[in-house]
Design a protein around this motif. Structure first.
Motif, PDB file in Angstrom:
ATOM      1  N   CYS A   8     -49.058 -13.843  -9.630  1.00 33.08           N
ATOM      2  CA  CYS A   8     -47.719 -13.507  -9.144  1.00 33.08           C
ATOM      3  C   CYS A   8     -46.683 -14.503  -9.653  1.00 33.08           C
ATOM      4  N   THR A   9     -45.516 -13.990 -10.024  1.00 35.51           N
ATOM      5  CA  THR A   9     -44.411 -14.813 -10.507  1.00 35.51           C
ATOM      6  C   THR A   9     -43.175 -14.541  -9.659  1.00 35.51           C
ATOM      7  N   ILE A  10     -42.557 -15.603  -9.133  1.00 27.73           N
ATOM      8  CA  ILE A  10     -41.376 -15.450  -8.310  1.00 27.73           C
ATOM      9  C   ILE A  10     -40.171 -15.089  -9.180  1.00 27.73           C
ATOM     10  N   ILE A  11     -39.289 -14.247  -8.657  1.00 29.50           N
ATOM     11  CA  ILE A  11     -38.100 -13.813  -9.382  1.00 29.50           C
ATOM     12  C   ILE A  11     -36.908 -14.634  -8.901  1.00 29.50           C
ATOM     13  N   ASP A  12     -36.343 -15.422  -9.782  1.00 31.79           N
ATOM     14  CA  ASP A  12     -35.234 -16.302  -9.430  1.00 31.79           C
ATOM     15  C   ASP A  12     -33.997 -15.501  -9.037  1.00 31.79           C
ATOM     16  N   GLY A  13     -33.394 -15.877  -7.912  1.00 33.81           N
ATOM     17  CA  GLY A  13     -32.126 -15.286  -7.504  1.00 33.81           C
ATOM     18  C   GLY A  13     -32.211 -13.942  -6.829  1.00 33.81           C
ATOM     19  N   GLU A  14     -33.434 -13.466  -6.514  1.00 36.21           N
ATOM     20  CA  GLU A  14     -33.572 -12.160  -5.871  1.00 36.21           C
ATOM     21  C   GLU A  14     -34.379 -12.275  -4.583  1.00 36.21           C
ATOM     22  N   VAL A  15     -34.052 -11.406  -3.627  1.00 41.00           N
ATOM     23  CA  VAL A  15     -34.756 -11.387  -2.348  1.00 41.00           C
ATOM     24  C   VAL A  15     -35.054  -9.948  -1.954  1.00 41.00           C
ATOM     25  N   LEU A  16     -36.022  -9.798  -1.069  1.00 41.11           N
ATOM     26  CA  LEU A  16     -36.361  -8.490  -0.519  1.00 41.11           C
ATOM     27  C   LEU A  16     -35.819  -8.402   0.898  1.00 41.11           C
ATOM     28  N   PHE A  17     -34.946  -7.420   1.150  1.00 41.00           N
ATOM     29  CA  PHE A  17     -34.366  -7.189   2.471  1.00 41.00           C
ATOM     30  C   PHE A  17     -35.099  -6.021   3.113  1.00 41.00           C
ATOM     31  N   SER A  18     -35.619  -6.233   4.330  1.00 44.02           N
ATOM     32  CA  SER A  18     -36.360  -5.176   5.034  1.00 44.02           C
ATOM     33  C   SER A  18     -35.778  -4.984   6.423  1.00 44.02           C
ATOM     34  N   GLN A  19     -35.495  -3.733   6.770  1.00 46.55           N
ATOM     35  CA  GLN A  19     -34.987  -3.415   8.103  1.00 46.55           C
ATOM     36  C   GLN A  19     -35.263  -1.953   8.395  1.00 46.55           C
ATOM     37  N   ASN A  20     -35.862  -1.695   9.565  1.00 47.42           N
ATOM     38  CA  ASN A  20     -36.141  -0.318   9.994  1.00 47.42           C
ATOM     39  C   ASN A  20     -36.900   0.473   8.930  1.00 47.42           C
ATOM     40  N   LYS A  21     -37.934  -0.145   8.372  1.00 53.44           N
ATOM     41  CA  LYS A  21     -38.813   0.481   7.370  1.00 53.44           C
ATOM     42  C   LYS A  21     -38.128   0.740   6.033  1.00 53.44           C
ATOM     43  N   VAL A  22     -36.910   0.226   5.864  1.00 53.86           N
ATOM     44  CA  VAL A  22     -36.201   0.332   4.587  1.00 53.86           C
ATOM     45  C   VAL A  22     -36.316  -1.003   3.860  1.00 53.86           C
ATOM     46  N   LYS A  23     -36.725  -0.959   2.588  1.00 52.55           N
ATOM     47  CA  LYS A  23     -36.856  -2.165   1.780  1.00 52.55           C
ATOM     48  C   LYS A  23     -35.890  -2.086   0.605  1.00 52.55           C
ATOM     49  N   VAL A  24     -35.078  -3.128   0.439  1.00 52.10           N
ATOM     50  CA  VAL A  24     -34.072  -3.150  -0.621  1.00 52.10           C
ATOM     51  C   VAL A  24     -34.184  -4.467  -1.374  1.00 52.10           C
ATOM     52  N   ARG A  25     -34.211  -4.374  -2.685  1.00 54.92           N
ATOM     53  CA  ARG A  25     -34.252  -5.561  -3.532  1.00 54.92           C
ATOM     54  C   ARG A  25     -32.820  -5.971  -3.882  1.00 54.92           C
ATOM     55  N   LEU A  26     -32.463  -7.227  -3.540  1.00 53.68           N
ATOM     56  CA  LEU A  26     -31.094  -7.686  -3.678  1.00 53.68           C
ATOM     57  C   LEU A  26     -30.983  -8.929  -4.552  1.00 53.68           C
ATOM     58  N   LYS A  27     -29.820  -9.063  -5.203  1.00 51.29           N
ATOM     59  CA  LYS A  27     -29.517 -10.243  -5.998  1.00 51.29           C
ATOM     60  C   LYS A  27     -28.526 -11.120  -5.243  1.00 51.29           C
ATOM     61  N   SER A  28     -28.912 -12.359  -4.975  1.00 50.75           N
ATOM     62  CA  SER A  28     -28.020 -13.334  -4.353  1.00 50.75           C
ATOM     63  C   SER A  28     -28.605 -14.719  -4.602  1.00 50.75           C
ATOM     64  N   GLN A  29     -28.037 -15.444  -5.553  1.00 47.34           N
ATOM     65  CA  GLN A  29     -28.550 -16.771  -5.877  1.00 47.34           C
ATOM     66  C   GLN A  29     -28.399 -17.720  -4.690  1.00 47.34           C
ATOM     67  N   GLU A  30     -27.263 -17.623  -3.969  1.00 44.12           N
ATOM     68  CA  GLU A  30     -27.029 -18.500  -2.822  1.00 44.12           C
ATOM     69  C   GLU A  30     -28.059 -18.266  -1.727  1.00 44.12           C
ATOM     70  N   LEU A  31     -28.307 -16.985  -1.400  1.00 45.14           N
ATOM     71  CA  LEU A  31     -29.276 -16.663  -0.356  1.00 45.14           C
ATOM     72  C   LEU A  31     -30.686 -17.067  -0.779  1.00 45.14           C
ATOM     73  N   TYR A  32     -31.019 -16.837  -2.033  1.00 39.31           N
ATOM     74  CA  TYR A  32     -32.334 -17.213  -2.573  1.00 39.31           C
ATOM     75  C   TYR A  32     -32.548 -18.722  -2.484  1.00 39.31           C
ATOM     76  N   ASP A  33     -31.566 -19.512  -2.931  1.00 42.63           N
ATOM     77  CA  ASP A  33     -31.684 -20.974  -2.906  1.00 42.63           C
ATOM     78  C   ASP A  33     -31.790 -21.496  -1.481  1.00 42.63           C
ATOM     79  N   TRP A  34     -30.991 -20.917  -0.579  1.00 38.38           N
ATOM     80  CA  TRP A  34     -31.018 -21.370   0.818  1.00 38.38           C
ATOM     81  C   TRP A  34     -32.353 -21.041   1.463  1.00 38.38           C
TER      82      TRP A  34
END
Length: 260
Positions: free
Chosen positions: A121-147
């Motif tokens: 497995c390789t981590i993707i820089d600057g991206e996060v997985l948002f999950s809520q109510n069985k919905v999964k969304v791949r998002l780009k946010s360098q600030e959120l990723y770093d934090w």
């Protein structure tokens, strides 16, 4: 025929706007409703190998931290779809708990190659997985990723001695202003203290604060500037008051010692 046409137009006018609103809840998060800071109860970061921290909305200091996290989530951009969300176990996860009990999860994203046993497995820089109510969304946010990976561990605990001293002095002066300025209680700061002609018991004080009414982020903050004299002869006396309207986010961050 004319009556049918009129009835049709009335139906469209009454009901179509509702359809349009529902269809455009939040295009950036693929239908996930944007989070409102006033509806958040807490933000909890937990590492798989130990270490965690929870930020509570009812703590004035931690509310500022929660606010920036929610802004990062709401302003993040959609990324390309990923083929398999379940092929890894995240080393760190952020949980956002709402006042109504709803929960959302944010975690880093990994691309996993099952054929490569050396580094599956390789981590993707600057991206996060948002999950809520069985919905999964791949998002780009360098600030959120770093934090999420590091930044939360560097957040200070509570107010510093300097901030507590500023609060103590400012709220000693605040009653002199009267009810007209009672909303200016957020991020109080003593900007300067100078002796009057070298006298060690006479001082000129410059103080400032933000209006609490703007803390939800709907409108920019206003900032009050106060000049006082403190002498044995006259005691505490306000010599000047001015209001700086609609300051920038950067300036409000500096006022609250959240920006340099």
């Amino acid at each position: 025929m004319k009556k049918r046409l009129i009835l049709g137009l009335v139906f469209v006018g009454l009901f179509c706007p509702i359809f349009f609103v529902k269809a455009d809840i939040n295009p950036k998060l693929n239908g996930v409703i944007p989070m409102k800071i006033e509806e958040v109860n807490s933000v909890h970061v937990e590492r798989l190998l130990g270490g965690s921290r929870i930020f509570q909305i009812n703590d004035g200091y931690e509310e500022v931290i929660i606010r920036k996290v929610i802004i990062w989530i709401n302003t993040s951009k959609p990324a390309d779809k990923v083929s398999d969300f379940k092929s890894y176990k995240s080393p760190v996860k952020l949980t956002v708990t709402m006042r109504n009990g709803d929960v959302a999860f944010i975690e880093p994203i990994f691309i996993c190659n099952r054929e490569n046993t050396g580094k599956p497995c390789t981590i993707i820089d600057g991206e996060v997985l948002f999950s809520q109510n069985k919905v999964k969304v791949r998002l780009k946010s360098q600030e959120l990723y770093d934090w999420l990976l590091v930044g939360w561990k560097n957040e200070s605990y509570g107010a510093s001695k300097e901030e507590l001293l500023d609060e103590t002095l400012y709220f000693r002066y605040l009653p002199l202003l009267g009810e007209e300025y009672s909303d200016f209680v957020m991020c109080p700061k003593i900007d300067s203290i100078e002796r009057v002609a070298g006298a060690n018991r006479s001082h000129i004080i410059q103080a400032s604060a933000l209006n609490y009414g703007a803390h939800h982020g709907d409108v920019p903050f206003d900032r009050i500037h106060i000049t006082l004299s403190d002498t044995p002869e006259n005691g505490l006396k306000i010599t000047n008051v001015s209001i700086e309207r609609g300051i920038s986010d950067k300036e409000s961050g500096i006022q609250c010692r959240r920006d340099s």
